[in-house]
Design an enzyme around this catalytic site. Sequence first.
Site, PDB file in Angstrom:
ATOM      1  N   CYS A  46       0.690  -1.011   0.231  1.00  0.00           N
ATOM      2  CA  CYS A  46      -0.203   0.262   0.187  1.00  0.00           C
ATOM      3  C   CYS A  46       0.701   1.510  -0.228  1.00  0.00           C
ATOM      4  O   CYS A  46       0.549   2.454  -0.928  1.00  0.00           O
ATOM      5  CB  CYS A  46      -0.919  -0.040   1.172  1.00  0.00           C
ATOM      6  N   LYS A  55      -2.061   7.560  -6.109  1.00  0.00           N
ATOM      7  CA  LYS A  55      -2.731   8.159  -5.456  1.00  0.00           C
ATOM      8  C   LYS A  55      -1.977   9.681  -5.831  1.00  0.00           C
ATOM      9  O   LYS A  55      -1.713  10.829  -5.772  1.00  0.00           O
ATOM     10  CB  LYS A  55      -3.237   8.519  -4.388  1.00  0.00           C
ATOM     11  N   GLY A 184      -8.641  -4.040 -15.105  1.00  0.00           N
ATOM     12  CA  GLY A 184      -8.894  -4.306 -13.663  1.00  0.00           C
ATOM     13  C   GLY A 184      -8.892  -2.396 -13.031  1.00  0.00           C
ATOM     14  O   GLY A 184      -8.541  -1.326 -13.439  1.00  0.00           O
ATOM     15  N   GLU A 205      -8.436  -6.264 -21.978  1.00  0.00           N
ATOM     16  CA  GLU A 205      -9.292  -6.367 -20.979  1.00  0.00           C
ATOM     17  C   GLU A 205      -9.933  -8.198 -21.723  1.00  0.00           C
ATOM     18  O   GLU A 205     -10.730  -7.660 -22.859  1.00  0.00           O
ATOM     19  CB  GLU A 205     -10.595  -5.452 -20.574  1.00  0.00           C
ATOM     20  N   GLY A 269      -3.517  -8.736 -11.607  1.00  0.00           N
ATOM     21  CA  GLY A 269      -4.306  -9.533 -10.786  1.00  0.00           C
ATOM     22  C   GLY A 269      -3.009  -9.546  -9.597  1.00  0.00           C
ATOM     23  O   GLY A 269      -1.806 -10.157 -10.094  1.00  0.00           O
ATOM     24  N   ALA A 315      -6.830  -2.358   1.119  1.00  0.00           N
ATOM     25  CA  ALA A 315      -6.399  -1.880   2.266  1.00  0.00           C
ATOM     26  C   ALA A 315      -6.987  -1.522   3.690  1.00  0.00           C
ATOM     27  O   ALA A 315      -6.214  -2.299   4.191  1.00  0.00           O
ATOM     28  CB  ALA A 315      -5.006  -0.248   2.007  1.00  0.00           C
ATOM     29  N   HIS A 439     -25.060  22.099   1.402  1.00  0.00           N
ATOM     30  CA  HIS A 439     -25.139  22.905   0.085  1.00  0.00           C
ATOM     31  C   HIS A 439     -24.099  24.103  -0.507  1.00  0.00           C
ATOM     32  O   HIS A 439     -24.036  25.184   0.085  1.00  0.00           O
ATOM     33  CB  HIS A 439     -26.265  23.806  -0.846  1.00  0.00           C
TER      34      HIS A 439
HETATM   35  C1  LIG Z   1      -0.986  -0.619  -7.713  1.00  0.00           C
HETATM   36  C2  LIG Z   1      -1.811  -0.630  -6.607  1.00  0.00           C
HETATM   37  C3  LIG Z   1      -2.802  -0.389  -6.118  1.00  0.00           C
HETATM   38  C4  LIG Z   1      -3.079  -0.044  -5.193  1.00  0.00           C
HETATM   39  N1  LIG Z   1      -4.665   1.267  -4.697  1.00  0.00           N
HETATM   40  C5  LIG Z   1      -4.702   0.804  -3.860  1.00  0.00           C
HETATM   41  C6  LIG Z   1      -5.833   1.439  -3.142  1.00  0.00           C
HETATM   42  O1  LIG Z   1      -6.095   2.799  -3.686  1.00  0.00           O
HETATM   43  N2  LIG Z   1      -7.010   1.572  -2.266  1.00  0.00           N
HETATM   44  C7  LIG Z   1      -6.895   0.277  -1.345  1.00  0.00           C
HETATM   45  O2  LIG Z   1      -6.974   0.140  -0.395  1.00  0.00           O
HETATM   46  N3  LIG Z   1      -5.967  -0.617  -1.652  1.00  0.00           N
HETATM   47  C8  LIG Z   1      -4.880  -0.063  -2.961  1.00  0.00           C
HETATM   48  N4  LIG Z   1      -3.834  -1.923  -3.471  1.00  0.00           N
HETATM   49  C9  LIG Z   1      -4.019  -2.511  -2.665  1.00  0.00           C
HETATM   50  C10 LIG Z   1      -3.822  -2.420  -1.367  1.00  0.00           C
HETATM   51  O3  LIG Z   1      -2.232  -1.919  -1.724  1.00  0.00           O
HETATM   52  C11 LIG Z   1      -3.445  -3.953  -1.286  1.00  0.00           C
HETATM   53  O4  LIG Z   1      -5.165  -4.444  -0.567  1.00  0.00           O
HETATM   54  C12 LIG Z   1      -2.620  -3.585   0.663  1.00  0.00           C
HETATM   55  O5  LIG Z   1      -1.600  -3.267   0.378  1.00  0.00           O
HETATM   56  C13 LIG Z   1      -2.914  -5.093   1.828  1.00  0.00           C
HETATM   57  O6  LIG Z   1      -2.518  -5.404   2.327  1.00  0.00           O
HETATM   58  P1  LIG Z   1      -1.632  -6.381   3.538  1.00  0.00           P
HETATM   59  O7  LIG Z   1      -0.421  -5.169   4.921  1.00  0.00           O
HETATM   60  O8  LIG Z   1      -2.968  -7.774   3.328  1.00  0.00           O
HETATM   61  O9  LIG Z   1      -0.711  -6.569   2.082  1.00  0.00           O
HETATM   62  P2  LIG Z   1       1.166  -6.223   1.933  1.00  0.00           P
HETATM   63  O10 LIG Z   1       0.978  -4.317   1.337  1.00  0.00           O
HETATM   64  O11 LIG Z   1       0.807  -6.889   0.704  1.00  0.00           O
HETATM   65  O12 LIG Z   1       2.324  -6.296   3.081  1.00  0.00           O
HETATM   66  C14 LIG Z   1       2.488  -7.531   3.630  1.00  0.00           C
HETATM   67  C15 LIG Z   1       4.248  -7.132   4.075  1.00  0.00           C
HETATM   68  O13 LIG Z   1       4.631  -8.763   4.101  1.00  0.00           O
HETATM   69  C16 LIG Z   1       6.344  -8.689   3.720  1.00  0.00           C
HETATM   70  N5  LIG Z   1       6.769  -9.611   3.623  1.00  0.00           N
HETATM   71  C17 LIG Z   1       5.740 -10.643   2.961  1.00  0.00           C
HETATM   72  N6  LIG Z   1       6.553 -12.533   2.799  1.00  0.00           N
HETATM   73  C18 LIG Z   1       7.399 -11.995   4.193  1.00  0.00           C
HETATM   74  C19 LIG Z   1       7.895 -12.659   4.517  1.00  0.00           C
HETATM   75  N7  LIG Z   1       8.514 -13.846   4.009  1.00  0.00           N
HETATM   76  N8  LIG Z   1       8.917 -12.233   5.678  1.00  0.00           N
HETATM   77  C20 LIG Z   1       8.890 -10.721   6.127  1.00  0.00           C
HETATM   78  N9  LIG Z   1       8.005  -9.906   5.238  1.00  0.00           N
HETATM   79  C21 LIG Z   1       6.970 -10.626   3.982  1.00  0.00           C
HETATM   80  C22 LIG Z   1       5.488  -7.315   2.399  1.00  0.00           C
HETATM   81  O14 LIG Z   1       7.113  -7.334   2.040  1.00  0.00           O
HETATM   82  C23 LIG Z   1       4.724  -6.637   2.170  1.00  0.00           C
HETATM   83  O15 LIG Z   1       5.277  -5.300   3.109  1.00  0.00           O
HETATM   84  C24 LIG Z   1      -3.202  -1.097  -4.440  1.00  0.00           C
HETATM   85  C25 LIG Z   1      -2.457  -2.296  -4.746  1.00  0.00           C
HETATM   86  C26 LIG Z   1      -1.460  -1.948  -5.981  1.00  0.00           C
HETATM   87  C27 LIG Z   1      -0.436  -3.198  -6.296  1.00  0.00           C
END
Ligand SMILES: Cc1cc2nc3c(=O)[nH]c(=O)nc-3n(C[C@H](O)[C@H](O)[C@H](O)COP(=O)(O)OP(=O)(O)OC[C@H]3O[C@@H](n4cnc5c(N)ncnc54)[C@H](O)[C@@H]3O)c2cc1C
Lengths: 468, 435
Positions: A46, A55, A184, A205, A269, A315, A439
Site C-alpha cells: 500500500c 494516488k 481492472g 481486457e 491481478g 488496504a 449545499h
Molecule cells: C498499484 C496498486 C494500487 C493500489 N491501490 C489501492 C488503493 O487505492 N486502495 C486500496 O485500498 N488498496 C489499494 N491497493 C491494494 C493494497 O495495496 C493492498 O490491499 C494492501 O497493501 C494489503 O495489505 P497487506 O498488509 O495485506 O499486504 P501488503 O501491503 O502486501 O503487505 C505485506 C507485507 O508483508 C511483507 N512480507 C511478505 N512475506 C514476508 C516474509 N516472508 N517475511 C517478511 N515480510 C514479508 C511484504 O514485504 C509486505 O511489506 C493497491 C495495490 C496496488 C498494487
Amino acid sequence: MTTGMNKDYDVIVIGGGPAGYAAAIKASQMGGKVALIEKYKVGGTCLNRGCIPTKTYIRNAEMIGILERAENRGIMINDPDFNLDMAKIIQYKNNVVNTLTDGVSGLLKSYGITVYIGQGRLKKDKSVEIDGKDIISGKAVIYAGGSKVSRLPIKGIENPLIMTSDEILDLAEVPKYLTIIGGGVIGVEMAEIFSAYGSRITIIELCDRILPQMDKEISEVLTKILKTKGIRILTGARIDKIKEEKRGLKCFFSDGSGVECDRVLISTGRIPDLSAVGELDFKTDKGRIQVDAYMKTSIEDIYAPGDINGKNMLAHAAFKMGETAAQNAMGENVKSNLRFAPGCVYTIPEIGTVGLTEEEAKKKYDDICTGRFNFIANGRALSSGETKGFVKVIGDRKYGEILGVHILGPQAAEIINEASVLMSSEVTLEEVSSFIHGHPTYSESFMEACADALGRSIHLPKKLIKRS
Amino acid sequence: MAVEVIMPKAGMAMEEGTIVKWYKKEGDQVEAGEALLEIITDKVNMEVEAEVSGVLLKIVGKEGQVLPVFTPIAYIGKEGEEVETETTGKNPEQPEKKEKEELKKENVSVSEKKVRATPAARKTAKESDLELRDIKGSGPKGRIQKKDVLSLRTSVNKMTPLAEKIAALEGVDPALLEGSGYDGKITKEDVMKQIGQRTKEKGKPVKGKIVPLTPMRKTIGKRMSDSFFTAPTFTLNIEVDMRKTKEMKNTLKAAIEEETGFTPTITDILVMACAKNLKKHPAVNTAITEEGLLIYDDVNIAFAVGLEEGLFVPVIKNADKLTLSEIVTISRELVSKAEHMSLRPDEQEGSTFTISNLGMYGISHFNPIINPPNSAILGVGAITDRPIVRKGEIRINPMMNLSMTIDHRAIDGAPGARFMQNLKELLEDPIKLLT
Ligand SMILES: Cc1cc2nc3c(=O)[nH]c(=O)nc-3n(C[C@H](O)[C@H](O)[C@H](O)COP(=O)(O)OP(=O)(O)OC[C@H]3O[C@@H](n4cnc5c(N)ncnc54)[C@H](O)[C@@H]3O)c2cc1C
C-alpha cells in the site's frame, strides 16, 4: 537489532503492510508484547508500491487536466506548454512514501514493538525464523504477508520492457505507446496516469468490460469517459504472446493480429505472497490462505489477515482484518464484517462503490428499487466543471434497506464513506433522504439518489410514471 | 449444606403462588441475584432469584404447580452435594418467623435504596448504563425486574432504523431480541434470525440435500404437471390372462432372435396388440387440440424408458404396420439410443398413444399420467401366477393387470372400456393378432 535471541512474544506479526502494522499496534494497545518481521520496508504494498504512490501520480494527472481546462474558464496561461520532469515527479512520490513509511515506523516504535527487517519463515510451534538465522517464538502468529503481482503465462513475458505496477512507478521515461494488459482497478488507474503524462494507451481486457467486478453502468460510463481521452479499450480480448520487434513490443492476440507499443504493463491481478509459509501446511484455496471471519487459519493460533487470504484485497479491508486478528490473538472473540467495505478506483472522475451491484441485488432480493442522480444536475459539480458521472442507489423496496451505492464522479471515493457508514448503521432510504446535506456539495447527489429511489427527489423532474 | 429456594411471600396478602417457568435447570451454575424462575401470584408475575451462588441441585416445584408460600421449590448447593428434600405435605417450618424476616428485608430495601429492584435487574441496569429511576417496575409493589430493564434497554435507541422497521412490519417483539451489533445494538440480522426461528418453530425443515433440477427433470416436471392439471382423467383397470401370449412369445423367440438378434419381450407384443387395437378404436387414438378433437390416421406408439438420467419416451412410428420382428428391432434401437443420450428429437415426437410398463419392478398396477398430447396411456403391471377360476375350476395362470388412464375430454368411459376389453381378448388369444 537483536540477534540469535529466542524471545517469547504474545504476538509475532509477519509482514509490515496495512494488515500487519495495524495488527501489531492493536495487539500492543491491548497489552501484548509484539514483534513484527518485514522483509522490505514497513508500509507494505500500500505505502511503497500501491495506494499511496498511485494516488500521488493521480493527483499529477488531475492537475494536468486542470491546466488543460483552465482556458475554458477564461484562465489564460500565456505559454500553454508544460512538460514533465520525471525525475522530480518520482522524487516527489518517494518523499510522500517515505514520510508515510517513516510515520508507520514511528508508530510501531512508540508502542515498543520490536521490528525485525528480514525474511520471515514459519516453523512449527508458533516460532518464526528470520533470514534463516534467528528464531523467535510467540503465543500467536499473525501472518500478514500480503500479495504480489501475478504474471500470466504469456509467451515472452520475461522481456524487461514488460512491467508490473511495481516497476512502472519508477519509470523515468514516459513511453510513447503503452499497452496495459488487464482492465481492472490498477490497469485503469495507470491508464489515467500515463495518459495524462502523454502516453498513447491501449487497454486489453479479457472480460467483456473494464472493471468487470463493478456495477455494469459504472463500467459503461467509465469506458466512454476513457475513450474521450483517447484511451483505446479492447475487451473480450486475450493476449497470447508478446514479442520484441525492431520498433518495440508487439502483443499478439490468438488470431495473430497484434498491438504495437514501447512498453507493456501487466495488471492482471495479484496473488498471495506465501514466502513465509515454510514447513506449515495451511488450508488454501487457489493459493489463498483460508480464514474464517475471525481471521483464524486452519492452524491453531495462526491468523492471516489482509491480501494473503484474498477475502478483500484492499488496504482498508486489510486494516480491519489486521485489527480483528490482533483482538482474537489477544483473547477476544470478534469477527471482521467486510460487507460494507467500500471499493474505490481513482480514475478521473473517481469511483466509489459499496454493497451489492444491481445484478447481484436482483438475484438476492425479490423487489429492488434504484435511484439515480447525475452530477450534471448538482450545483457544486457544475460550478467545478466536474459534471461527468452519477450516483446510483439500489434498495430493497420492502424494508427500505440500502443494498448498494455506486458512484462515478467527483470525490466519489470520499462520498462513498458516507454511504458505507449509513449502510453499516442500517439507516433506511427514507431516512437518508431526510438528512440535511450541506449545499452546494457533491454529496447532495447521494441524498438525491436515495430520494429518487423512493420517487421523491426534489431536484429531479416529476416522474411521469409512478414507480410500481 | 444446600440452601432452599422457597416460594416467596411477595406481599402481605399472598398465600400461594404458581410456578410459571423455570429459567434454570438442575445442574446449572447460578449466581446470587440471578433469576431462577418466574412465578405468578393472584396479582402479578415475578421472578424469583437465587439468594446464594452455587449449583442448582434439585428442582422440586414443577412448572404449573400451585404452592403455598415458603414451600421449598429447589435447592442450591455445592456440586455433587446430596439434597435432603422434605417430604411433601409436611408443614413449612415456622412461616411466621420467615414472614417477619422477609418483611424486615423488604422494609430495609425500601428505606435504604428507595427504588425497588431485584438484584438481577440492578445488575442488568448497571451493565446497560440505565438508571433504575427511569424504569417502571412490573413486579409486586412496582419492584423492577430484570425483564423490565431488558425491555427498556431495547426500546432506548438500541435498534438500527432498519431493524426497527423490519420488526414493526413483521410483528417481532424487540424485547425478545438479543442485539449483536455495537454495544448490544439490535441489527437487521438479529431480527431476521428471530423471524427465521419463528418460521422454523412452525415447521422444522427436514434435513436433506438439494440436487439442482436438470433441464430434463424440469421438462418432465412441467409436462407431467401440465398434463395432470389440465386433463380430467379416469383410469380403467382390467386383468388379463397372459398364458397364451407367453406361449406365443416362447414359440416365436428363436425365430425372432435369429432374424433380429434380439429377444422379444411382452412389451413388444403389447405394442403390437395396442397398435392393432387402436386401428379398430380410433376414438382412443386422439388428441385434444385448439381446433377440436384430432383423430389420428397414424398409430405411433411411445413407450417409456426409465433411466438414471431421467425418463425417455421414444416413439415407434406406424406401429400398426410393423411385424413383431420390426417392432423388436426398432424398439431396441431406440432404447439403446436413449441409454447413450443420443435420441433425436424426432424420435421422441409424434406419438399418438403411450405404453408404460413397470411390470419388471413387480408393480401390480398403477395410475399412469397421460403423456400429452395423447389422450390415453396404458400402464402395464407385472405378470404373476395367480389362481383364477375357469369353468368352475381353479387354475393357476400368469395374470397381468392393465390400467389405462384416459383424458375424459377426448374419450368417454364406454369406448375406453371397449378398447380395454378388445385388448384383453387379443392378448388372451393372440392368434387374433394375425387378423
Ligand atoms: C498499484 C496498486 C494500487 C493500489 N491501490 C489501492 C488503493 O487505492 N486502495 C486500496 O485500498 N488498496 C489499494 N491497493 C491494494 C493494497 O495495496 C493492498 O490491499 C494492501 O497493501 C494489503 O495489505 P497487506 O498488509 O495485506 O499486504 P501488503 O501491503 O502486501 O503487505 C505485506 C507485507 O508483508 C511483507 N512480507 C511478505 N512475506 C514476508 C516474509 N516472508 N517475511 C517478511 N515480510 C514479508 C511484504 O514485504 C509486505 O511489506 C493497491 C495495490 C496496488 C498494487
